[in-house]
Design a protein around this motif. Structure first.
Motif, PDB file in Angstrom:
ATOM      1  N   SER A 726       0.823  -1.206   0.000  1.00 10.53           N
ATOM      2  CA  SER A 726       0.000   0.000   0.000  1.00 10.53           C
ATOM      3  C   SER A 726       0.854   1.251   0.000  1.00 10.53           C
ATOM      4  O   SER A 726       0.856   2.035   0.941  1.00 10.53           O
ATOM      5  CB  SER A 726      -0.950   0.009   1.212  1.00 10.53           C
ATOM      6  OG  SER A 726      -1.818  -1.089   1.167  1.00 10.53           O
ATOM      7  N   HIS A 786     -16.701  -0.728   2.965  1.00  9.08           N
ATOM      8  CA  HIS A 786     -15.336  -0.439   2.489  1.00  9.08           C
ATOM      9  C   HIS A 786     -14.899   0.975   2.911  1.00  9.08           C
ATOM     10  O   HIS A 786     -14.661   1.844   2.067  1.00  9.08           O
ATOM     11  CB  HIS A 786     -15.249  -0.583   0.974  1.00  9.08           C
ATOM     12  CG  HIS A 786     -15.332  -1.997   0.515  1.00  9.08           C
ATOM     13  ND1 HIS A 786     -14.239  -2.813   0.394  1.00  9.08           N
ATOM     14  CD2 HIS A 786     -16.419  -2.757   0.156  1.00  9.08           C
ATOM     15  CE1 HIS A 786     -14.632  -4.014  -0.023  1.00  9.08           C
ATOM     16  NE2 HIS A 786     -15.946  -4.006  -0.170  1.00  9.08           N
ATOM     17  N   THR A 788     -12.893   4.333   4.106  1.00 10.72           N
ATOM     18  CA  THR A 788     -11.576   4.912   3.818  1.00 10.72           C
ATOM     19  C   THR A 788     -10.860   5.317   5.093  1.00 10.72           C
ATOM     20  O   THR A 788      -9.655   5.588   5.069  1.00 10.72           O
ATOM     21  CB  THR A 788     -11.721   6.142   2.907  1.00 10.72           C
ATOM     22  OG1 THR A 788     -12.573   7.102   3.549  1.00 10.72           O
ATOM     23  CG2 THR A 788     -12.327   5.750   1.572  1.00 10.72           C
ATOM     24  N   PHE A 823      -9.243  -4.219   5.061  1.00 10.55           N
ATOM     25  CA  PHE A 823      -9.330  -3.924   3.631  1.00 10.55           C
ATOM     26  C   PHE A 823      -9.855  -5.169   2.926  1.00 10.55           C
ATOM     27  O   PHE A 823      -9.101  -5.912   2.305  1.00 10.55           O
ATOM     28  CB  PHE A 823      -7.949  -3.532   3.101  1.00 10.55           C
ATOM     29  CG  PHE A 823      -7.947  -2.916   1.730  1.00 10.55           C
ATOM     30  CD1 PHE A 823      -9.002  -2.145   1.280  1.00 10.55           C
ATOM     31  CD2 PHE A 823      -6.858  -3.108   0.888  1.00 10.55           C
ATOM     32  CE1 PHE A 823      -8.985  -1.573   0.018  1.00 10.55           C
ATOM     33  CE2 PHE A 823      -6.821  -2.537  -0.369  1.00 10.55           C
ATOM     34  CZ  PHE A 823      -7.893  -1.770  -0.808  1.00 10.55           C
ATOM     35  N   THR A 827     -10.667  -5.650  -3.792  1.00 11.87           N
ATOM     36  CA  THR A 827      -9.888  -4.433  -3.570  1.00 11.87           C
ATOM     37  C   THR A 827      -9.584  -3.686  -4.861  1.00 11.87           C
ATOM     38  O   THR A 827      -9.048  -2.589  -4.819  1.00 11.87           O
ATOM     39  CB  THR A 827      -8.555  -4.765  -2.882  1.00 11.87           C
ATOM     40  OG1 THR A 827      -7.831  -5.687  -3.703  1.00 11.87           O
ATOM     41  CG2 THR A 827      -8.793  -5.380  -1.520  1.00 11.87           C
ATOM     42  N   PRO A 832      -6.817   1.728  -0.289  1.00 13.57           N
ATOM     43  CA  PRO A 832      -6.648   1.157   1.046  1.00 13.57           C
ATOM     44  C   PRO A 832      -6.990   2.209   2.094  1.00 13.57           C
ATOM     45  O   PRO A 832      -6.873   3.413   1.846  1.00 13.57           O
ATOM     46  CB  PRO A 832      -5.168   0.788   1.085  1.00 13.57           C
ATOM     47  CG  PRO A 832      -4.525   1.708   0.093  1.00 13.57           C
ATOM     48  CD  PRO A 832      -5.543   1.925  -0.990  1.00 13.57           C
TER      49      PRO A 832
END
Length: 935
Positions: A726, A786, A788, A823, A827, A832
């Motif tokens: 990431s 999901h 942030t 995560f 994806t 991420p």
């Protein structure tokens, strides 16, 4: 002065005739003028020497003038004068300018130079760079002009962008040299553009040589100082235009100067640069096209319709007219498979800026954006850090199949390459795909450090091509008498660690029998998978630190940069880290006693104690940091990377204090608020008196510190001991934090404090957070939305593998957290998350809690922000509020880099009378931008 003698010698000649005579005198080195018949035009230009013999051996001034005129008329075009030997004790401009005043005039005049470290790498579009505001204003004026708007790119040089083709400086060389010396990082350029000085040429050349050496430039252009920048603006734009016509560099400058009436220029180039034309990029482009893996998609839509390609010097490998066959196109009609394209500069037309020069710029941009297919990228990555070791015994070089001998020469050869018999490879692939794709090869620094066998660290360079094996670095040394050799090989790019590995071997006295299985072997400890991508997207750091333990459990710190390195025992530093945690305990537990921050006596007393402890940290580091030989590895280094290979190898660099140790009765500097807001102390402040304590003495308030950590307990791949991911890249360098947010909290945090944090999250993220009552609900919310941003006000407990995190009164062993907690798949095309773990020592300075950070990073978090001290209840919520407000400020400014943002959060917290955010740390790439989606 010699030129004065020559002027008196030709006093009877008019200006043009004297210029012709001067031309002839330098071509034949003051021999009779009829010797000009023997002068031949050379491919690199005609050599001209400052006449060394006065008066000339034969001929009158009139004869020399006639000879010069006849030679210029009869010479093969272009007539490019290359001044091979000049006069250092003369002002250069009078005699240099005279060469261009001959009639017929030479096509160009330039000095032939040989800088000691020149490295020519001209890019197109042309990269024009500036370090100062006056120079940047010139480039801003050039940028919208045609053709620069098409074929040039303007760059503010700094940590993010250190390379350019033209380095423009609106001041004399002395000023430029001082500017370069003051920078903690290096600048690379192909050509230096600066103001000419008034001194004799010898003094000017001394300054020039130093500038060329520092920048590795291959040429210079000295222009006269002017009140306005317009003359320089027109010259630079004209120079770019002439280069786009495929003129040589020296002729392009002469034509631009003539067109814009800039006659008082002095220029010098290496032979390679002087003769460079845009057509020379053709073979380079074709080599890059051929090296790109099959299936790479290339966007050539800006070159025009495929039917027009051949007319523009680009062959599509398909039907006549240059258009690619339909089968060669990808699913997107803009893209063509790279294996179908060839650049043919001989068929390009360079009469107009719209033609060959624009096409070359479009191809250069397309190559920089080319993306190989995933399978090809994986294959390209399959190159390993490797070593091959030898010993010299009885005057013979033998493989070190049984280890090293004490006191006898040993040789270790290191490279990066594909697996090959005879080479010992580290178990981790070298992250080739993270290196700059716009270069055909990269120069990497390799350090070998070993505190018990090497009196000084050893540094070498390797050159790594886009494909294939690197060059080899050879380290030679004589091991001392200790039985084990544990050297660390560290590979750097732009001051940051790319990979570090341990070289282990046995060592015995020559007369002793050898032990089996003691041959040198590599063990990879950490691969920092930087997505360096383009050089434009990556910043240069001043020093990198690697904290680890050797086989004897001795904590060590290896510090490396492009210039110096050292190894430091961390044992004392680890003890001080525990003291720091204890200092924060009363601040964390009794909120009201420290509510006034540094305006209250308790806050001042705390700062004095913390500064005293931080001074010990600096003292232990300073035995190496203070060594002038380690510059710029000094306390002045602003950008520092630290890589910890174990949870208990955390070094609290943020709390190093390098001002004078404050007395017990010291007071806070009266200028501290002004200093913290500005990020620097006023010039009137003294840092040498213990009578005051200043917050800016702490590194965490002055420096950008990038942290990475890894542990063998969390390996995701059997071939990779430590796993990091990431990282920001060319297409995903920003973390947008105003999407879904999940919040969880320990039962030890008061409901009112959690409510206040929810309000802050809603205000700064634009929507309320989703609150998880326990880890099961947390996983459900993360999988569904999901998020942030993840915020956990967790309480931690337990030790080593049994360490736990508690939210909602329910504990969970940290190692049992899954990707679905952080995560979750899918994806693809998702960013991420950023994770904030604000609780009891979740970053692991005092106890064995560092695994929290490591687990969240291994499960996919781009960044994990934690604390290096215990944070309880109300303080945890307030620290989280401060962090969120700093990460997502309402209104301007726009996106901020993570490294600077964490530093700014600490500063603002002090201004708001909060002390606990001093212990905030961030694990992840400091180059991430943090922003709202709307920005």
């Amino acid at each position: 002065m010699q030129f004065d003698h020559w002027q008196r010698w030709g006093v009877a000649l008019d200006d043009v005739s004297f210029a012709n005579a001067w031309l002839a005198l330098g071509l034949v080195h003051a021999v009779p003028p009829d010797a000009l018949r023997e002068v031949r035009s050379l491919p690199h230009g005609l050599w001209w020497y400052f006449p060394a013999t006065w008066p000339p051996a034969a001929g009158t001034p009139q004869q020399w003038a006639q000879a010069g005129r006849e030679f210029a008329q009869a010479a093969n075009k272009p007539l490019r004068l290359r001044v091979y030997a000049d006069a250092l004790n003369e002002p250069i401009l009078p005699w240099y300018r005279l060469l261009g005043e001959a009639r017929p005039a030479p096509d160009s005049v330039s000095l032939r130079i040989e800088p000691p470290r020149s490295h020519l790498d001209v890019q197109w579009p042309l990269r024009c760079g500036a370090l100062t505001e006056p120079a940047w204003r010139v480039l801003e004026s050039v940028s919208p002009l045609w053709p620069s708007s098409k074929i040039a790119r303007m760059r503010r040089l700094g940590r993010e962008q250190t390379n350019c083709d033209l380095l423009v400086h609106r001041a004399p060389l002395k000023s430029l040299l001082q500017t370069l010396l003051d920078l903690p990082y290096g600048i690379r350029a192909n050509v230096i553009v600066a103001h000419a000085g008034q001194a004799d040429w010898g003094e000017e050349r001394t300054l020039l040589d130093a500038v060329l050496d520092m920048t590795r430039a291959s040429g210079f252009i000295l222009v006269p100082p002017t009140p306005e920048g317009n003359a320089l603006v027109q010259l630079l734009n004209g120079f770019a235009a002439e280069l786009s016509h495929a003129q040589t560099v020296d002729v392009a400058l002469a034509l631009a100067a003539k067109h814009h009436k800039q006659h008082e220029l002095v220029a010098g180039f290496t032979e390679q640069l002087a003769a460079f034309t845009l057509k020379d990029l053709g073979p380079r482009y074709n080599s890059r096209l051929e090296a790109l893996p099959r299936g790479t998609e290339l966007d050539l839509s800006k070159v025009g319709q495929s039917s027009d390609w051949l007319a523009r010097g680009v062959a599509g490998g398909g039907r006549s007219g240059g258009g690619p066959r339909r089968s060669m196109l990808t699913t997107d009609d803009r893209y063509v498979a790279v294996e179908t394209v060839t650049v043919i500069p001989e068929e390009m037309v360079f009469d107009s800026e719209h033609q060959g020069g624009a096409t070359m710029a479009e191809i250069g941009d397309a190559l920089a954006r080319a993306t190989p297919p995933p399978a090809a990228q994986e294959k390209r990555m399959a190159r390993f850090l490797q070593q091959k070791s030898f010993v010299r015994r009885d005057n013979e070089l033998q493989e070190a199949s049984e280890g090293f001998y004490a006191g006898l020469p040993a040789i270790v050869r290191v490279r990066i390459g594909a697996p090959e018999q005879g080479w010992d490879a580290s178990p981790s692939e070298f992250p080739i795909d993270r290196l700059p794709p716009d270069l055909e090869r990269w120069n990497l620094t390799v350090w070998l450090t070993e505190p018990d066998h090497l009196p000084q660290p050893l540094k070498r360079q390797i050159s790594l091509p886009r494909d294939g094996n690197s060059t080899e670095a050879e380290f030679q040394f004589k091991p001392w008498g200790l039985p084990r050799f544990e050297g660390r090989l560290t590979v750097l790019h732009r001051g940051r660690v790319i990979q570090t590995a341990v070289l282990r071997a046995g060592v015995v006295l020559p007369e002793h029998p050898r032990a089996k299985n003691d041959a040198p072997t590599l063990g990879s400890e950490i691969v920092v998978r930087y997505r360096i991508g383009e050089l434009d997207a990556r910043r240069e750091f001043d020093v990198a630190l690697v904290a680890n333990h050797d086989s004897q459990e001795r904590p060590l710190l290896a510090a490396v940069s492009a210039k110096a390195a050292w190894v430091k025992d961390l044992k004392q530093i680890a003890d001080i880290a525990k003291d720091i945690n204890k200092l924060f305990d009363p601040v964390a537990q009794v909120v009201d006693d420290y509510a006034d921050g540094l305006d209250g006596k308790n806050g001042v007393a705390f700062l004095i104690q913390l500064a005293g402890t931080g001074s010990w940290l600096y003292e232990y580091l300073n035995t190496s940091l203070g060594d002038p030989a380690n510059n710029p590895l000094t306390a002045q280094a602003e950008y520092i990377q630290i890589v910890s290979t174990r949870p208990d190898a955390v070094v609290p660099l943020e709390l190093v204090y390098d001002y004078a140790v404050p007395d017990d009765d010291a007071v806070v500097c009266k200028h501290w608020r002004r200093a913290v807001r500005a990020g620097r102390c006023p010039a009137s402040c003294s840092h040498s008196s213990g009578k005051t304590v200043c917050p800016l003495g702490f590194w965490g308030l002055r420096k950008v510190i990038e942290r990475h950590a890894g542990t063998p307990d969390l390996e995701k791949n059997s071939n990779v001991l430590l796993y990091l991911q990431s990282e920001p890249g060319r297409t995903n360098d920003t973390l947008h934090l105003d999407g879904a947010c999940v919040l969880g909290s320990s039962d030890r945090v008061q409901t009112a404090d959690v409510t206040d944090l929810k309000k802050t999250l809603k205000q700064h993220c634009g929507k309320p957070p989703r609150y998880a009552k326990d880890w099961d609900e947390w996983e459900t919310l993360v999988t569904k939305h999901h998020p942030t941003l993840l915020v956990a006000l967790a309480h931690t407990d337990g030790k080593t593998s049994n360490v736990t995190l508690e939210i909602g009164g329910k504990r969970k062993r940290t190692i049992t957290l899954r990707d679905t907690h952080v995560f979750p798949p899918p994806t693809k095309d998702r960013q991420p998350p950023l994770v904030a773990l604000i609780g009891c020592d979740v970053a692991g300075t005092a106890d064995d809690y560092g695994n929290h950070v490591l687990v969240f990073r291994a499960r996919g978090a781009a960044v994990v922000i934690g604390t290096i001290a215990t944070v309880f209840g109300q303080h945890a919520a307030r620290v989280a509020q401060q962090l969120v407000a700093g990460m997502l400020p309402i209104g301007p400014p726009g996106p901020v880099r993570l490294g600077e943002l964490i530093r700014d959060v600490r500063r603002q917290a002090l201004l708001d009378n909060l002390l606990m955010p001093l212990c905030l740390v961030a694990y992840g790439d400091a180059d991430w931008f943090l922003a709202r989606e709307s920005e």
